[in-house]
Write an enzyme that holds these catalytic residues in place. Structure first.
Site, mmCIF file in Angstrom:
data_model
loop_
_atom_site.group_PDB
_atom_site.id
_atom_site.type_symbol
_atom_site.label_atom_id
_atom_site.label_comp_id
_atom_site.label_asym_id
_atom_site.label_seq_id
_atom_site.Cartn_x
_atom_site.Cartn_y
_atom_site.Cartn_z
ATOM 1 C CB CYS A 1 34.056 54.809 -26.304
ATOM 2 S SG CYS A 1 32.830 55.099 -24.838
ATOM 3 C CE1 TYR B 1 36.300 23.183 -28.766
ATOM 4 C CE2 TYR B 1 34.954 21.409 -29.697
ATOM 5 C CZ TYR B 1 36.396 21.861 -29.326
ATOM 6 O OH TYR B 1 37.274 21.201 -29.677
#
Length: 461
Positions: A47, A435
């Site tokens: 990869c 958040y």
């Protein structure tokens, strides 16, 4: 008491993970391990090849996790540049050929691991084997491509195919200063996405200066008098090229398994049980397989599929090595998660596309939202598009696709966990995600898509 012999065919992720795990569990006095690898390298990151070609990774050896010498030091008889050319499951032996000397010999086994990987799709076209035309699957392939790039007479590159390999190689060639054209058989790049999401990738790549040509079927690789590639020809046009990279995809390398009569699936990959043992009486209960040469169970659709990813291969190897070594492990299946990038654009998907759901006979709704990777007022906020599929009536999450800038791709992991857990989109809306303005809006884009999907499910009654 003589030691059992484990024979491993293939020296990369699945094969050597299996061999290494088996060695951890059983000593050389209990288990002799013989591994065959036809190439020059073992245990490397395929990869990472586009990023080595593109220059983000400086040295080839940075992609190698463990060398042949390191494997041998751990008690594994690893035979490099040796190709297994025949598998005799009845007599439990393999025939191998030394690629340097040509010498052949038979090696018996008590247990066998098939980890032969996948091979790049190479269509039978005039000029396909010309100098300057490259598939990219192994480190040897990557080195050959780099050698061509250094010697190429010009700076024009054509990539044939626009899947993961194609878009990643397009980025690599752009980073090398090439003028890049991507010729794709489909209308949009990234067939692993729905066409509407693939269109976003198309537009972004065009904005990066990459010429995108869709609905184009290659008919010929044209060469010059010197035998080198000069152009890629389609039914409607001709694209000059000093180098051509094939990014059409891969197929399971199961030539040996097919000849030995082992069971293959609809996609040409070996079929195994959850312990990664090859199914059927032909295998005799002593043959395992893993990596890109097998098909895996899709937890969402309930069907077998072929997915060539290093993450799966390493997990398969761990499972196989545990079982061969006397322990117990299983690989229950996948949800089809994959991420990629082309320059600054991040691309992610997990679960089913619309056509996958159609093929599985599922009724579904879709929801697509546009949001940002950070709070809109925070510096660096960039657009992100999230598409979600949910089953009608039940609201079960079926799939998620994300295209955006920094921070977009790894958000798909939330959806991958939700899919694995069989969550509904309504349940997802209550997920307690992190958040802060530098990382996300108050409502994360994945949760916004889930809320919209809930509304779509309810609207169907």
């Amino acid at each position: 008491m003589n030691a059992e012999r484990l024979v491993v065919i293939g020296g990369d992720a699945a094969g050597m993970s299996a061999a290494s795990q088996a060695r951890r569990l059983r000593s050389p006095d209990e288990l002799e391990i013989v591994a065959f690898e036809r190439g020059h390298f073992t245990s490397y990151s395929a990869c990472g090849i586009p990023y080595w070609v593109g220059g983000q990774v400086d040295e080839r050896d940075e992609l190698i996790a463990r060398s042949p010498e390191e494997h041998r030091a751990r008690g594994i008889d690893l035979r490099m540049r040796t190709e297994v050319v025949e598998l005799d499951v009845r007599e439990r032996r393999v025939r191998s050929r030394d690629l340097e000397s040509g010498a052949e010999s038979w090696t018996p086994y008590d247990k066998l691991v098939i980890a032969t990987g996948a091979r790049p799709v190479r269509p039978e076209l005039p000029g396909i084997d010309a100098a300057g035309v490259h598939g990219v699957q192994t480190l040897d392939d990557g080195q050959a491509l780099l050698d061509t790039l250094r010697a190429a007479p010009g700076r024009r590159a054509v990539v044939v195919g626009a899947g993961y390999i194609g878009v990643e190689m397009a980025e690599a060639l752009v980073n090398r200063g090439y003028e890049v054209t991507v010729v794709n058989r489909g209308a949009e790049p990234m067939s692993t996405l729905d066409p509407d999401m693939g269109r976003l990738v198309h537009e972004a790549m065009t904005g990066m200066g990459i010429t995108m040509v869709g609905d184009a079927e290659v008919t010929e690789i044209r060469t010059g008098d010197d035998g080198r590639v000069r152009a890629v020809v389609t039914r409607d046009a001709e694209f000059p090229a000093d180098v051509v990279v094939l990014g059409i995809g891969v197929r399971p390398e199961t030539t040996l398994a097919r000849a030995a009569g082992l069971p293959l699936g609809d996609h040409g990959g070996l079929l195994t049980d959850v312990a990664m043992r090859v199914r059927g009486p032909e295998a005799g209960g002593v043959v395992w397989a893993g990596g890109d040469c097998v098909e895996v169970f899709d937890l969402v659709s309930g069907r077998e599929r072929h997915i060539a990813l290093g993450t799966h291969a390493n997990k398969h190897g761990q499972v196989i090595g545990s079982n061969v070594g006397g322990g117990y492990a299983t690989f229950p299946g996948v949800v089809g998660t994959a991420v990629s990038k082309v320059c600054e654009l991040e691309i992610a998907r997990t679960g089913l596309r619309e056509k996958d759901a159609d093929r599985a006979g599922l009724r579904y709704v879709t929801a697509t939202v546009e949001s940002t990777n950070r709070a809109g007022y925070y510096p660096g906020a960039a657009p992100m598009t999230v598409k979600m599929l949910a089953e009608r009536r039940t609201g079960r999450l079926l799939g998620v696709q994300i295209v955006g800038r920094e921070g977009a791709a790894k958000r798909v992991d939330v959806a991958a966990v939700a899919l694995t857990a069989g969550m509904t989109v309504e349940r997802m809306t209550a997920l307690d995600l992190g958040y802060a303005p530098p990382f996300s809006p108050v409502w994360d884009p994945v949760l916004v898509a889930a809320r919209k999907a809930v509304a779509a499910v309810r609207a169907t009654g």
